[in-house]
Design a protein around this motif. Structure first.
Motif, mmCIF file in Angstrom:
data_model
loop_
_atom_site.group_PDB
_atom_site.id
_atom_site.type_symbol
_atom_site.label_atom_id
_atom_site.label_comp_id
_atom_site.label_asym_id
_atom_site.label_seq_id
_atom_site.Cartn_x
_atom_site.Cartn_y
_atom_site.Cartn_z
ATOM 1 N N MET A 256 0.796 -1.225 0.000
ATOM 2 C CA MET A 256 0.000 0.000 0.000
ATOM 3 C C MET A 256 0.828 1.274 0.000
ATOM 4 S SD MET A 256 -3.049 -0.856 -0.448
ATOM 5 C CE MET A 256 -4.319 0.262 0.014
ATOM 6 N N ARG A 257 2.028 1.194 -0.457
ATOM 7 C CA ARG A 257 2.778 2.429 -0.664
ATOM 8 C C ARG A 257 2.511 2.917 -2.077
ATOM 9 N NH1 ARG A 257 6.635 3.462 3.269
ATOM 10 N NH2 ARG A 257 6.814 1.662 4.641
ATOM 11 N N PHE A 258 2.383 4.203 -2.193
ATOM 12 C CA PHE A 258 2.098 4.769 -3.513
ATOM 13 C C PHE A 258 3.261 4.552 -4.464
ATOM 14 C CE2 PHE A 258 -1.753 7.312 -3.300
ATOM 15 C CZ PHE A 258 -1.991 7.377 -1.943
ATOM 16 N N THR A 259 2.944 4.070 -5.657
ATOM 17 C CA THR A 259 3.975 4.060 -6.693
ATOM 18 C C THR A 259 3.608 5.022 -7.821
ATOM 19 O OG1 THR A 259 2.861 2.208 -7.755
ATOM 20 C CG2 THR A 259 4.676 1.681 -6.272
ATOM 21 N N TYR A 260 2.381 5.456 -7.841
ATOM 22 C CA TYR A 260 1.967 6.416 -8.854
ATOM 23 C C TYR A 260 0.706 7.079 -8.344
ATOM 24 C CZ TYR A 260 -0.815 8.080 -12.739
ATOM 25 O OH TYR A 260 -1.624 8.854 -13.532
ATOM 26 N N CYS A 261 0.555 8.347 -8.656
ATOM 27 C CA CYS A 261 -0.699 8.977 -8.300
ATOM 28 C C CYS A 261 -1.062 9.995 -9.361
ATOM 29 C CB CYS A 261 -0.586 9.617 -6.917
ATOM 30 S SG CYS A 261 -2.172 10.071 -6.261
ATOM 31 N N ASP A 262 -2.298 10.100 -9.582
ATOM 32 C CA ASP A 262 -2.852 10.959 -10.598
ATOM 33 C C ASP A 262 -2.743 12.431 -10.193
ATOM 34 O OD1 ASP A 262 -6.380 11.040 -11.467
ATOM 35 O OD2 ASP A 262 -4.658 12.097 -12.307
ATOM 36 N N GLN A 263 -2.635 13.310 -11.152
ATOM 37 C CA GLN A 263 -2.510 14.733 -10.846
ATOM 38 C C GLN A 263 -3.672 15.292 -10.042
ATOM 39 O OE1 GLN A 263 0.915 15.725 -11.403
ATOM 40 N NE2 GLN A 263 -0.389 17.520 -11.393
ATOM 41 N N ARG A 264 -4.826 14.713 -10.216
ATOM 42 C CA ARG A 264 -6.014 15.300 -9.591
ATOM 43 C C ARG A 264 -5.932 15.326 -8.078
ATOM 44 N NH1 ARG A 264 -10.756 15.220 -13.753
ATOM 45 N NH2 ARG A 264 -9.319 15.309 -15.501
ATOM 46 N N VAL A 265 -5.056 14.505 -7.532
ATOM 47 C CA VAL A 265 -4.987 14.459 -6.079
ATOM 48 C C VAL A 265 -4.592 15.825 -5.521
ATOM 49 C CG1 VAL A 265 -2.585 13.723 -5.921
ATOM 50 C CG2 VAL A 265 -4.211 12.980 -4.210
ATOM 51 N N SER A 266 -3.892 16.633 -6.315
ATOM 52 C CA SER A 266 -3.486 17.944 -5.807
ATOM 53 C C SER A 266 -4.680 18.820 -5.522
ATOM 54 C CB SER A 266 -2.602 18.668 -6.815
ATOM 55 O OG SER A 266 -1.738 17.791 -7.417
ATOM 56 N N GLY A 278 6.002 6.452 -2.463
ATOM 57 C CA GLY A 278 6.761 5.796 -1.419
ATOM 58 C C GLY A 278 6.103 5.849 -0.059
ATOM 59 N N ARG A 279 5.061 6.650 0.063
ATOM 60 C CA ARG A 279 4.406 6.732 1.366
ATOM 61 C C ARG A 279 3.266 5.745 1.422
ATOM 62 N NH1 ARG A 279 3.374 12.494 3.382
ATOM 63 N NH2 ARG A 279 3.140 11.216 5.217
ATOM 64 N N SER A 280 3.078 5.239 2.604
ATOM 65 C CA SER A 280 2.020 4.250 2.762
ATOM 66 C C SER A 280 0.691 4.957 2.967
ATOM 67 C CB SER A 280 2.349 3.381 3.966
ATOM 68 O OG SER A 280 1.182 2.726 4.392
ATOM 69 N N ILE A 281 -0.334 4.338 2.468
ATOM 70 C CA ILE A 281 -1.642 4.963 2.594
ATOM 71 C C ILE A 281 -2.087 5.030 4.053
ATOM 72 C CG2 ILE A 281 -3.150 2.960 2.398
ATOM 73 C CD1 ILE A 281 -4.794 4.567 0.450
ATOM 74 N N ASN A 296 -9.669 -3.603 3.873
ATOM 75 C CA ASN A 296 -9.523 -3.385 2.445
ATOM 76 C C ASN A 296 -8.254 -4.050 1.928
ATOM 77 O OD1 ASN A 296 -10.381 -2.118 0.034
ATOM 78 N ND2 ASN A 296 -8.807 -0.575 0.293
ATOM 79 N N HIS A 297 -7.188 -3.843 2.650
ATOM 80 C CA HIS A 297 -5.897 -4.377 2.252
ATOM 81 C C HIS A 297 -5.930 -5.893 2.248
ATOM 82 C CE1 HIS A 297 -1.248 -3.801 2.778
ATOM 83 N NE2 HIS A 297 -1.555 -4.386 1.649
ATOM 84 N N CYS A 347 0.721 -5.226 -8.548
ATOM 85 C CA CYS A 347 0.550 -3.969 -7.849
ATOM 86 C C CYS A 347 -0.945 -3.735 -7.673
ATOM 87 C CB CYS A 347 1.202 -2.815 -8.602
ATOM 88 S SG CYS A 347 0.323 -2.367 -10.099
ATOM 89 N N ILE A 348 -1.261 -2.735 -6.919
ATOM 90 C CA ILE A 348 -2.658 -2.454 -6.612
ATOM 91 C C ILE A 348 -3.076 -1.209 -7.353
ATOM 92 C CG2 ILE A 348 -4.210 -1.745 -4.757
ATOM 93 C CD1 ILE A 348 -2.484 -3.400 -2.870
ATOM 94 N N LEU A 349 -4.174 -1.304 -8.028
ATOM 95 C CA LEU A 349 -4.724 -0.153 -8.719
ATOM 96 C C LEU A 349 -5.947 0.304 -7.952
ATOM 97 C CD1 LEU A 349 -4.901 1.620 -11.257
ATOM 98 C CD2 LEU A 349 -6.294 -0.147 -12.281
ATOM 99 N N SER A 350 -6.009 1.587 -7.701
ATOM 100 C CA SER A 350 -7.074 2.064 -6.838
ATOM 101 C C SER A 350 -7.735 3.281 -7.436
ATOM 102 C CB SER A 350 -6.429 2.406 -5.488
ATOM 103 O OG SER A 350 -7.383 2.610 -4.535
ATOM 104 N N VAL A 351 -9.041 3.285 -7.435
ATOM 105 C CA VAL A 351 -9.781 4.467 -7.854
ATOM 106 C C VAL A 351 -10.461 5.013 -6.613
ATOM 107 C CG1 VAL A 351 -11.663 5.332 -9.272
ATOM 108 C CG2 VAL A 351 -10.217 3.522 -10.132
#
Lengths: 376, 620
Positions: A256-266, A278-281, A296-297, A347-351
């Protein structure tokens, strides 16, 4: 001596044949009374006939009880059909044409199939023992097995053994739940005899399919009445949905560490995607929701797909938003045909859907937020 | 018994309790399969449907022969099957009997019978029952245009909506007019469908979600490029939506959450399921969160009935969003009873005198305090009265041993005054160069179990208050001279002192006299409130400033963190800028500086879990 024996045997054989014929006749009668398509009816074997009869009787008992308790509400307002003309039809009762009734039934069937289509799933009614009393007929689209094949059987024969305990827990109805509302929401793996292309295959080569089951438990105080679990079961599609501005996608390693995140999170949470890598959710969520994230995990690791409940993600400067994530485990590298046997890294894909605005923006819940405030 | 077992039919599902029945199908085609292979034959050969009738008749014959065990042609071939066959037969018979029993239980006519009814009678009664049901249902199963189904469609619809806790909603895309809404909405939103049909959807959506819903309603003409997710690769793709979305295409699916108004009715308990909404004060309404999934669809207007199509006759197609809106259960409120997660565990680290220097954020869900609220306070302040003795003993033990020490169950006071039951594993970390114990790491596990009812907990906490005043726990090593009130926080310090003394004794000769525990008299009683806790630790810090300098390491660390915890009266502020360092005046400057730097480093290490060290402000 032997002649006598022979004769006696012949007589008993005849008697047995007669008995069997009578029995087959009765079975024939019974299956004739079941509301089934003739083609289906011809192929039923005797245990199946009994199974289906049982289901039929149970469902009617169930519905009769329902109708009894919600007395009159069903018949007060008739729906206004979308595609047929006509205004409101007045309440029930009185003499009505057979034709009218048929029309109504016709409309009901269209509406029902519309519902089932939109639901993208099937309806299941489970007894407290786990018998699938009823399944809607579109179950064949999801499991590859028809309604008549499955109805009456026990769900534990078709689900993954590791999920049995969870299913049992959900079937159990405790006293306190009767008061608090008997909602159910869980994920389970079920056998599916569908191939990738959607064709029905042998159950021998069945694969596991992940279904999200939601519904309620119906509890009856009367011991002779039917207690059951009413569920809709849907697979969890992540594709083909328009992603709105209020959702963001992310990919995580299996811890559950981020390896990619979409721009919208900003715009939604205030973090830049680079800050999250690299940070864990678990670091980014409200501590009291850890249980929800845990579940969930675990679901993801065990069943490969999951719907989290609603939980809170911390916003950069302070406060939090309510979110819900739908996730799935996917291979992180595109499967290459040249090396088929090698297990793919996953890997885990999350929406993640953001449900609310920023709540309590001044509340600092993590050192992160505090530091951010100190520095800005 | 009889030939119920022709299971080469399409409808035979696979069930582990019945592998036998299916085995018979293929075998009775007269083939001479050895018995071993028979056992391995798998279930549900659904493709063998052609020989159904043939096999049925063969079955009958088989039954005849086998039950007779006569010398006939087939018997020779079948001899090797008899043993497993008997069992197979028995299993099938049992299954059939079970089914018959279940059927008998469901049929009212069969129930009052004292003795068990035979199969045929049960079946006949079943037939009668079904006939009666059918008569009562009216036209539900008429052989008309709609295909027959086990349930009348009306009932199925209701069942579905009841299971789904939702309603069907059709809105037009251009003006967001609610074209159709199913009856079940009255259960969920407490509005009748009459009130809603024909209204604008935006009147019922939370103001902050209006933009979101507008976006979802946008038809493909307005936003030709859509953002979609390709779940196979996890990559977002831009898809050009087809110009005329007359049928379901990629991108036509919609899934979103929105908050809808629902009016309150007395006695409804749906209020529990609403999420906090910031505009609660302004509106009279409450909102509930719904998950809406569905599709965009277009209908040519000729299909619409006249009353609806007034304004739409001009347009060639009517695009709508057809969704099912479901009320989601508030899952986070439910305890995780179905998945076996390990009981909550969290790690804490404390100095050798038991003062917390690091607390895992997960601890909050167990003990109620945020980490910054307990840092710097002694763990003894949270231990229950009864456990002090045993835990002090373990504390001593862990400081002297290199192994992990397991404590027994003990009670830990939470923020709310109640106690939770924990069990911990402690081990000490020794600095390899100085050979002194630097800190103790504790892995704490929550033990859930009987014996921690509310009453007990409340009794426990009030008891703790009273007993603090009256009863002094007998802890070996502590002088219980008159006038000395031993308070929790000091236990740890005392134990630490002992340890340090042993170091000094071992390492270098020195005065060695352990300082008298005089200042203890000035301390105020430990009560379960945060301010007085920090008060006591403050006094302790002040009191200890006059103690010998070799204890400065642990103490100034405590000072720093206790000062921090003072200013952290509300959990939100951990302002490193204004850290006050009391007691410095009591030390000589060199050692003081050294001590402060070391303790800052230590605190930094703790805080540096998330954050850059460069960003911390140093006090000087």
């Amino acid at each position: 001596m032997t002649a006598d024996k022979e004769k006696r045997r012949a007589i008993s054989r005849e008697a047995a044949r007669r008995r069997r014929r009578v029995e087959s006749d009765v079975f024939g009668d019974l299956s004739g009374l079941l509301p089934l398509q003739p083609s289906v009816r011809a192929h039923l074997d005797k245990p199946s006939v009994i199974r289906l009869t049982l289901s039929y009787i149970r469902m009617h008992t169930l519905l009769k009880e329902n109708a009894g308790t919600n007395a009159g509400t069903r018949h007060v307002i008739k729906y206004q059909p979308l595609l047929k003309g006509g205004g409101e039809q007045s309440g029930c009762g009185g003499a009505r044409d057979k034709e009218e009734k048929e029309m109504e039934e016709f409309d009901a069937s269209r509406e029902t199939s519309m519902y089932l289509g939109i639901l993208e799933g099937f309806v299941m009614v489970l007894s407290t023992e786990g018998d699938m009393i009823f399944l809607s007929d579109n179950v064949s689209k999801y499991m590859g097995l028809s309604q008549t094949e499955l109805m009456g059987h026990n769900i534990f024969e078709y689900t993954h053994p590791c999920d049995h305990e969870e299913i049992r827990n959900n079937l159990r109805l405790t006293a306190e739940e009767v008061w608090y509302g008997e909602k159910r929401d869980f994920v389970m793996r079920i056998k599916s005899a569908l191939t990738h292309r959607g064709r029905t295959a042998n159950l021998k080569s069945a694969t596991w399919k992940v279904l999200h089951c939601q519904g309620r438990a119906k509890v009856c105080m009367d011991p002779s009445a039917v207690s059951c679990l009413l569920l809709t079961c849907r697979p969890l599609p992540l594709s083909h949905t328009l992603l709105s501005r209020y959702t963001f996608t992310s990919q995580h390693s299996m811890d559950m560490r981020f390896t990619y995140c979409d721009q919208r999170v900003s715009s939604l949470l205030g973090y830049r995607p680079e800050e999250l890598l690299g940070r864990s959710i678990y670091d980014l969520c409200h501590t009291l929701d850890t249980n929800c994230l845990n579940k969930n995990h675990l679901n993801l690791c065990l069943k490969s797909q999951s719907v989290s409940g609603q939980y809170r993600m911390l916003v950069k400067g302070g406060g939090y938003v309510w979110v819900e994530s739908h996730s799935a485990v996917i291979p992180s590298v595109r499967a290459s045909r040249s090396r088929p046997g090698i297990p793919q890294p996953l890997c885990i894909l999350s929406v993640t859907y953001v449900l609310s605005g920023v709540e309590q923006p001044s509340l600092q819940l993590s050192l992160d937020q505090i530091l951010h405030r100190c520095l800005t | 018994m009889s030939a119920g077992g022709s299971d080469g039919t399409a409808d035979r599902p696979a069930g582990p309790p019945d592998p036998a029945a299916e085995d018979e199908g293929p075998s009775q085609a007269g083939s001479s399969l050895p018995a071993v292979e028979l056992a391995r034959k798998r279930k549900g050969d659904v493709e063998e449907r052609s020989d159904a009738h043939v096999q049925q008749s063969l079955n009958i014959q088989m039954d005849d022969d086998l039950s007779r065990s006569e010398g006939e042609d087939q018997q020779v071939k079948m001899k090797c099957f008899r043993e497993p066959h008997r069992q197979i037969e028995k299993r099938r018979r049992d299954k059939m009997n079970n089914l018959i029993d279940e059927l008998a239980a469901m049929i009212p006519a069969c129930q009052p019978m004292a003795r068990k009814l035979d199969k045929l009678t049960v079946l006949r009664k079943a037939v009668q029952h079904l006939k009666a049901l059918k008569a009562g249902m009216g036209s539900a199963f008429s052989e008309t245009t709609c295909k027959p189904s086990i349930l009348p469609h009306d009932d199925l619809r209701h069942l579905l909506l009841r299971a789904a806790d939702g309603f069907l909603l059709v809105v037009s895309c251009d003006r967001a007019k609610i074209l159709f809404i199913s009856e079940s909405v009255s259960k969920i939103l407490n509005f009748s469908r009459l009130e809603l049909t024909g209204q604008s959807l935006f009147d019922f959506i939370h103001p902050k979600d209006i933009n979101k819903v507008k976006e979802q309603l946008s038809s493909s003409e307005m936003h030709p490029r859509q953002r979609l997710l390709d779940a196979a690769t996890g990559v977002q793709v831009q898809v050009d939506a087809p110009v005329r979305a007359t049928h379901l295409t990629t991108g036509a699916r919609r899934s979103f959450f929105c908050r809808m108004k629902h009016s309150r009715l007395a006695g409804k308990h749906e209020d529990k399921h609403t999420l906090p909404s910031t505009s609660k004060k302004k509106d009279a309404y409450r909102y509930c969160t719904l998950h809406c999934t569905g599709y965009m669809r277009s209908w040519p207007s000729s299909q619409l009935d006249s009353s609806e199509a007034d304004g739409d006759k001009e347009t060639s197609t009517l695009t709508c969003l057809v969704t099912m809106c479901r009320l989601y259960p508030h899952v986070s409120q439910q305890p995780p009873k179905d998945i076996n997660i390990k009981p909550p565990e969290f790690v804490t680290r404390c100095a050798i005198d038991g003062k917390f220097t690091f607390v895992d954020p997960q601890a909050t869900s167990v003990i109620g305090y945020l980490p910054q609220e307990v840092l710097g306070t002694s763990c003894y302040e949270y231990f229950h009265q009864d456990d002090l003795q045993h835990l002090a003993g373990k504390h001593r033990q862990v400081l002297r041993s290199k192994e992990k020490i397991e404590t027994q169950r003990y009670k830990f006071k939470t923020k709310y005054g109640s106690y939770v039951s924990l069990q911990s594993q402690w081990f000490s970390f020794t600095n390899p160069w100085t050979k002194e114990v630097e800190f103790i790491v504790s892995l704490n596990r929550l033990i859930s179990g009987p014996g921690h009812t509310k009453d007990e907990e409340e009794a426990g906490s009030s008891k703790a208050l009273q007993d603090d005043m009256k009863q002094i726990p007998v802890i070996p090593g502590f002088s219980s001279s008159a006038g000395t009130m031993i308070y929790a926080g000091s236990i740890g310090t005392q134990i630490a002192n002992e340890l340090i003394d042993t170091y000094r004794v071992n390492s270098s000769p020195s005065s060695g006299a352990s300082s008298p525990f005089g200042p203890a008299q000035e301390k105020s009683p430990v009560v379960s409130s945060q301010t007085s806790r920090s008060a006591s630790s403050r006094e302790e810090a002040a009191g200890s400033s006059s103690q010998s300098q070799s204890q400065s390491d642990s103490r100034t660390a405590a000072n720093m963190s206790s000062a921090t915890s003072e200013s952290a009266g509300e959990p939100s502020q951990l302002d490193l800028d204004s850290m006050v360092v009391p007691g410095l005046s009591g030390f000589s400057s060199d050692e003081a500086a050294m001590a402060v730097i070391m303790s800052l480093l230590e605190t930094d290490v703790n805080m540096g879990q998330s954050g850059d060290l460069e960003d911390l402000h140093w006090p000087f």
